[in-house]
Design a protein around this motif. Structure first.
Motif, PDB file in Angstrom:
ATOM      1  N   LEU A   8       0.801  -1.218   0.000  1.00 57.09           N
ATOM      2  CA  LEU A   8       0.000   0.000   0.000  1.00 57.09           C
ATOM      3  C   LEU A   8       0.835   1.269   0.000  1.00 57.09           C
ATOM      4  O   LEU A   8       0.409   2.296  -0.506  1.00 57.09           O
ATOM      5  CB  LEU A   8      -0.877   0.051   1.260  1.00 57.09           C
ATOM      6  CG  LEU A   8      -2.089  -0.863   1.382  1.00 57.09           C
ATOM      7  CD1 LEU A   8      -2.709  -0.644   2.754  1.00 57.09           C
ATOM      8  CD2 LEU A   8      -3.101  -0.559   0.292  1.00 57.09           C
ATOM      9  N   ARG A   9       2.023   1.219   0.577  1.00 57.00           N
ATOM     10  CA  ARG A   9       2.688   2.470   0.978  1.00 57.00           C
ATOM     11  C   ARG A   9       3.092   3.354  -0.189  1.00 57.00           C
ATOM     12  O   ARG A   9       3.053   4.577  -0.076  1.00 57.00           O
ATOM     13  CB  ARG A   9       3.892   2.144   1.855  1.00 57.00           C
ATOM     14  CG  ARG A   9       3.492   1.626   3.233  1.00 57.00           C
ATOM     15  CD  ARG A   9       4.701   1.174   4.006  1.00 57.00           C
ATOM     16  NE  ARG A   9       5.317   0.016   3.376  1.00 57.00           N
ATOM     17  CZ  ARG A   9       6.585  -0.345   3.585  1.00 57.00           C
ATOM     18  NH1 ARG A   9       7.351   0.395   4.366  1.00 57.00           N
ATOM     19  NH2 ARG A   9       7.075  -1.414   2.990  1.00 57.00           N
ATOM     20  N   LEU A  10       3.483   2.775  -1.336  1.00 59.38           N
ATOM     21  CA  LEU A  10       3.836   3.622  -2.469  1.00 59.38           C
ATOM     22  C   LEU A  10       2.640   4.448  -2.928  1.00 59.38           C
ATOM     23  O   LEU A  10       2.781   5.572  -3.382  1.00 59.38           O
ATOM     24  CB  LEU A  10       4.358   2.779  -3.631  1.00 59.38           C
ATOM     25  CG  LEU A  10       5.795   2.303  -3.518  1.00 59.38           C
ATOM     26  CD1 LEU A  10       6.157   1.455  -4.728  1.00 59.38           C
ATOM     27  CD2 LEU A  10       6.751   3.485  -3.401  1.00 59.38           C
ATOM     28  N   GLY A  11       1.462   3.877  -2.810  1.00 60.10           N
ATOM     29  CA  GLY A  11       0.271   4.591  -3.231  1.00 60.10           C
ATOM     30  C   GLY A  11      -0.091   5.753  -2.348  1.00 60.10           C
ATOM     31  O   GLY A  11      -0.874   6.615  -2.742  1.00 60.10           O
ATOM     32  N   THR A  12       0.458   5.795  -1.138  1.00 62.11           N
ATOM     33  CA  THR A  12       0.132   6.896  -0.233  1.00 62.11           C
ATOM     34  C   THR A  12       1.077   8.072  -0.397  1.00 62.11           C
ATOM     35  O   THR A  12       0.800   9.161   0.106  1.00 62.11           O
ATOM     36  CB  THR A  12       0.180   6.430   1.240  1.00 62.11           C
ATOM     37  OG1 THR A  12       1.520   6.063   1.581  1.00 62.11           O
ATOM     38  CG2 THR A  12      -0.742   5.245   1.469  1.00 62.11           C
ATOM     39  N   VAL A  13       2.193   7.866  -1.108  1.00 54.55           N
ATOM     40  CA  VAL A  13       3.211   8.907  -1.205  1.00 54.55           C
ATOM     41  C   VAL A  13       2.687  10.139  -1.926  1.00 54.55           C
ATOM     42  O   VAL A  13       2.884  11.270  -1.498  1.00 54.55           O
ATOM     43  CB  VAL A  13       4.476   8.371  -1.907  1.00 54.55           C
ATOM     44  CG1 VAL A  13       5.452   9.502  -2.183  1.00 54.55           C
ATOM     45  CG2 VAL A  13       5.138   7.306  -1.040  1.00 54.55           C
TER      46      VAL A  13
ATOM     47  N   GLU B 219     -15.978   5.122  12.479  1.00 58.01           N
ATOM     48  CA  GLU B 219     -16.076   4.426  13.758  1.00 58.01           C
ATOM     49  C   GLU B 219     -14.867   3.530  14.009  1.00 58.01           C
ATOM     50  O   GLU B 219     -14.517   3.263  15.153  1.00 58.01           O
ATOM     51  CB  GLU B 219     -17.368   3.618  13.800  1.00 58.01           C
ATOM     52  CG  GLU B 219     -18.622   4.496  13.879  1.00 58.01           C
ATOM     53  CD  GLU B 219     -19.891   3.692  14.058  1.00 58.01           C
ATOM     54  OE1 GLU B 219     -19.872   2.472  13.790  1.00 58.01           O
ATOM     55  OE2 GLU B 219     -20.904   4.277  14.463  1.00 58.01           O
ATOM     56  N   ALA B 220     -14.230   3.064  12.937  1.00 60.65           N
ATOM     57  CA  ALA B 220     -13.018   2.250  13.072  1.00 60.65           C
ATOM     58  C   ALA B 220     -11.758   3.096  13.034  1.00 60.65           C
ATOM     59  O   ALA B 220     -10.651   2.549  13.020  1.00 60.65           O
ATOM     60  CB  ALA B 220     -12.967   1.206  11.959  1.00 60.65           C
ATOM     61  N   ASP B 221     -11.910   4.417  13.037  1.00 62.66           N
ATOM     62  CA  ASP B 221     -10.784   5.347  12.972  1.00 62.66           C
ATOM     63  C   ASP B 221      -9.903   5.067  11.754  1.00 62.66           C
ATOM     64  O   ASP B 221      -8.693   5.180  11.828  1.00 62.66           O
ATOM     65  CB  ASP B 221      -9.963   5.279  14.265  1.00 62.66           C
ATOM     66  CG  ASP B 221      -8.940   6.417  14.367  1.00 62.66           C
ATOM     67  OD1 ASP B 221      -9.225   7.512  13.832  1.00 62.66           O
ATOM     68  OD2 ASP B 221      -7.867   6.202  14.965  1.00 62.66           O
ATOM     69  N   MET B 222     -10.514   4.663  10.654  1.00 65.70           N
ATOM     70  CA  MET B 222      -9.818   4.333   9.419  1.00 65.70           C
ATOM     71  C   MET B 222      -8.650   3.369   9.662  1.00 65.70           C
ATOM     72  O   MET B 222      -7.578   3.483   9.089  1.00 65.70           O
ATOM     73  CB  MET B 222      -9.317   5.595   8.707  1.00 65.70           C
ATOM     74  CG  MET B 222      -9.062   5.372   7.202  1.00 65.70           C
ATOM     75  SD  MET B 222      -8.139   6.686   6.386  1.00 65.70           S
ATOM     76  CE  MET B 222      -9.252   8.062   6.544  1.00 65.70           C
TER      77      MET B 222
ATOM     78  N   ASP C 145      -4.806   5.856   4.228  1.00 69.16           N
ATOM     79  CA  ASP C 145      -3.796   6.876   3.963  1.00 69.16           C
ATOM     80  C   ASP C 145      -2.545   6.475   4.745  1.00 69.16           C
ATOM     81  O   ASP C 145      -2.542   5.467   5.472  1.00 69.16           O
ATOM     82  CB  ASP C 145      -4.289   8.292   4.321  1.00 69.16           C
ATOM     83  CG  ASP C 145      -4.674   8.457   5.779  1.00 69.16           C
ATOM     84  OD1 ASP C 145      -4.277   7.607   6.626  1.00 69.16           O
ATOM     85  OD2 ASP C 145      -5.374   9.436   6.109  1.00 69.16           O
ATOM     86  N   ALA C 146      -1.483   7.266   4.588  1.00 69.42           N
ATOM     87  CA  ALA C 146      -0.209   6.890   5.192  1.00 69.42           C
ATOM     88  C   ALA C 146      -0.268   6.908   6.712  1.00 69.42           C
ATOM     89  O   ALA C 146       0.390   6.107   7.376  1.00 69.42           O
ATOM     90  CB  ALA C 146       0.897   7.826   4.696  1.00 69.42           C
ATOM     91  N   ALA C 147      -1.056   7.816   7.277  1.00 73.16           N
ATOM     92  CA  ALA C 147      -1.109   7.930   8.732  1.00 73.16           C
ATOM     93  C   ALA C 147      -1.787   6.730   9.379  1.00 73.16           C
ATOM     94  O   ALA C 147      -1.365   6.257  10.432  1.00 73.16           O
ATOM     95  CB  ALA C 147      -1.829   9.222   9.122  1.00 73.16           C
ATOM     96  N   HIS C 148      -2.849   6.229   8.746  1.00 75.42           N
ATOM     97  CA  HIS C 148      -3.626   5.154   9.346  1.00 75.42           C
ATOM     98  C   HIS C 148      -3.210   3.766   8.877  1.00 75.42           C
ATOM     99  O   HIS C 148      -3.508   2.773   9.547  1.00 75.42           O
ATOM    100  CB  HIS C 148      -5.112   5.379   9.065  1.00 75.42           C
ATOM    101  CG  HIS C 148      -5.662   6.637   9.673  1.00 75.42           C
ATOM    102  ND1 HIS C 148      -5.585   7.857   9.031  1.00 75.42           N
ATOM    103  CD2 HIS C 148      -6.277   6.867  10.854  1.00 75.42           C
ATOM    104  CE1 HIS C 148      -6.126   8.780   9.793  1.00 75.42           C
ATOM    105  NE2 HIS C 148      -6.548   8.211  10.905  1.00 75.42           N
TER     106      HIS C 148
END
Length: 447
Positions: free
Chosen positions: A240-245, A302-305, A366-369
């Protein structure tokens, strides 16, 4: 909550698979599988969500086939894709899939709305008979290899795949890889080098694809077909992480997993079944897309992403009710389920505990979650589940028997439950819901 149209910038940054790729511009019911017997009336497919990507995973033992579908809307010459893969990939392991096949599995597994009609409360109860389950010019320059080597990048292979030109790269360090990509027309967004480094440390290769415009024209395709990569690895994961950059905000990913044993879930994040099998007011029929988008939005909040949601899990070839015709054996093989032993152009046969189980997962990230890639596992759980919402039409005829009053009380209680369910699922104000219900023939009467 209505979906907002994508801006031009968002469209141009959008690429084949947001969760897998650096999208860059060149030069620039919970319960048993008993017969349901309702009627399917609407579905919520992946197109409902902006900034969304679709991936089909077929997993059998250590063999994985990943099919990456694109909703990229920019010029084909600006399409580029970089995907980390856990092992070297040969030409025979790469192919293209028809978009209609991915659209078919999306429709087949989509969250759905179904409806019942009440019978005359004064008529004898009908006999219930349970029926069967329904069943893309690559890098030019003579010295590209030498230049790559000077940067610690190895071009391990170069392939022509339909309308795509594909390279398989490995690298010694991320700065060299980032430099090579930049020199060859990729604009590397801030933060990509660090993410690339993590994959290099794992000895992963990089699958790089661009569109060959001349070959695309010769093939007569007006759109980019999904790319499929097959490989052998004990790792069952999605990077996933490349897609969040380069993402301008949260993205939606829908995963359709085809497996032999049973349901797929994530190991490193919670896998949660969406609220399902709930009665909702009749007016939802005319705005099911809006309803489901709001329902999913609320579940994510509700799941905080920090969860991956199951929207569908069922043996292929069976559905109850079906939101589309079942996939054919040929389509399943096209998507990577080669273990079934048949490529007949006919609906895949359901025989109970069959050889293909389909799981639909939906994640907003997203990158944070979602700081880690998705680690997946195939379970032996073959219990059926679908994100399903139910309309109940009350009897509108004359009813004067002794049970009529009790039926009307039951309907009023059901109306109240439907209003509360809708408010709970979507977060919409209860007062507005009851007003809409009254205006559409479902008044909740005060006693």
């Amino acid at each position: 909550m209505t979906a907002k149209p994508r801006s031009t910038t968002a469209r141009r940054l959008k690429a084949s698979v947001a969760m897998l790729a650096i999208a860059l511009q060149l030069a620039a019911q919970v319960g048993p599988a008993a017969a349901f017997c309702g009627f399917y009336v609407a579905k919520a497919d992946a197109k409902l969500f902006n900034n969304s990507s679709k991936v089909v995973l077929a997993r059998n033992g250590n063999t994985t086939a990943i099919t990456m579908a694109s909703d990229y809307e920019g010029a084909a010459k600006e399409f580029a894709l970089v995907i980390p893969v856990p092992t070297f990939v040969e030409r025979k392991q790469i192919g293209v899939v028809e978009m209609k096949t991915v659209d078919h599995i999306d429709a087949y597994t989509a969250p759905r709305l179904v409806e019942y009609h009440d019978n005359d409360p004064c008529a004898p109860p009908p006999v219930s008979i349970a029926g069967p389950l329904l069943s893309y010019q690559l890098f030019s320059g003579i010295d590209r290899t030498d230049r790559a080597a000077s940067l610690g990048v190895t071009i391990e292979a170069s392939y022509d795949v339909a309308e795509y030109d594909v390279l398989i790269l490995s690298a010694k360090e991320s700065n060299g890889l980032a430099t090579w990509l930049t020199e060859n027309g990729y604009r590397i967004p801030p933060g990509a080098t660090e993410v690339l480094a993590s994959y290099i440390k794992q000895n992963m290769r990089f699958f790089v694809a661009k569109v060959n415009l001349e070959r695309m024209k010769l093939l007569g395709n007006g759109y980019l077909r999904p790319l499929q990569v097959r490989y052998e690895s004990a790792k069952f994961m999605l990077p996933l992480r490349l897609g969040t950059v380069n993402a301008g905000g949260p993205q939606d990913l829908v995963i359709y997993a085809l497996t032999h044993q049973g349901r797929v879930e994530t190991i490193n994040y919670r896998t949660v079944k969406l609220p399902s099998d709930m009665n909702v007011p009749l007016y939802v029929k005319d705005e099911f897309g809006k309803f489901y988008a709001a329902t999913f939005d609320r579940a994510v909040r509700e799941a905080d992403m920090r969860a991956v949601f199951t929207e569908y899990a069922w043996d292929m070839g069976a559905c109850d009710p079906c939101a589309s015709e079942p996939l054919t054996s040929r389509e399943l093989v096209e998507l990577g389920a080669r273990w079934i032993g048949s490529d007949a152009n006919a609906p895949y046969p359901f025989a109970g505990g069959g050889a293909v189980f389909v799981t639909r997962l939906h994640v907003r990230y997203d990158a944070a979650h979602f700081p880690e890639d998705l680690a997946l596992m195939e379970t032996h759980d073959r219990a059926s589940f679908q994100a399903r919402y139910v309309l109940h039409h009350p009897w509108r005829g004359t009813a004067s028997c002794a049970g009529a009053a009790a039926y009307r009380d039951l309907v009023q209680e059901r109306f109240k439950d439907e209003a509360n369910n809708l408010a709970s699922l979507t977060g919409w104000p209860l007062r507005e819901i009851t007003q809409r219900m009254a205006a559409t023939g479902q008044p909740i009467l005060s006693k």
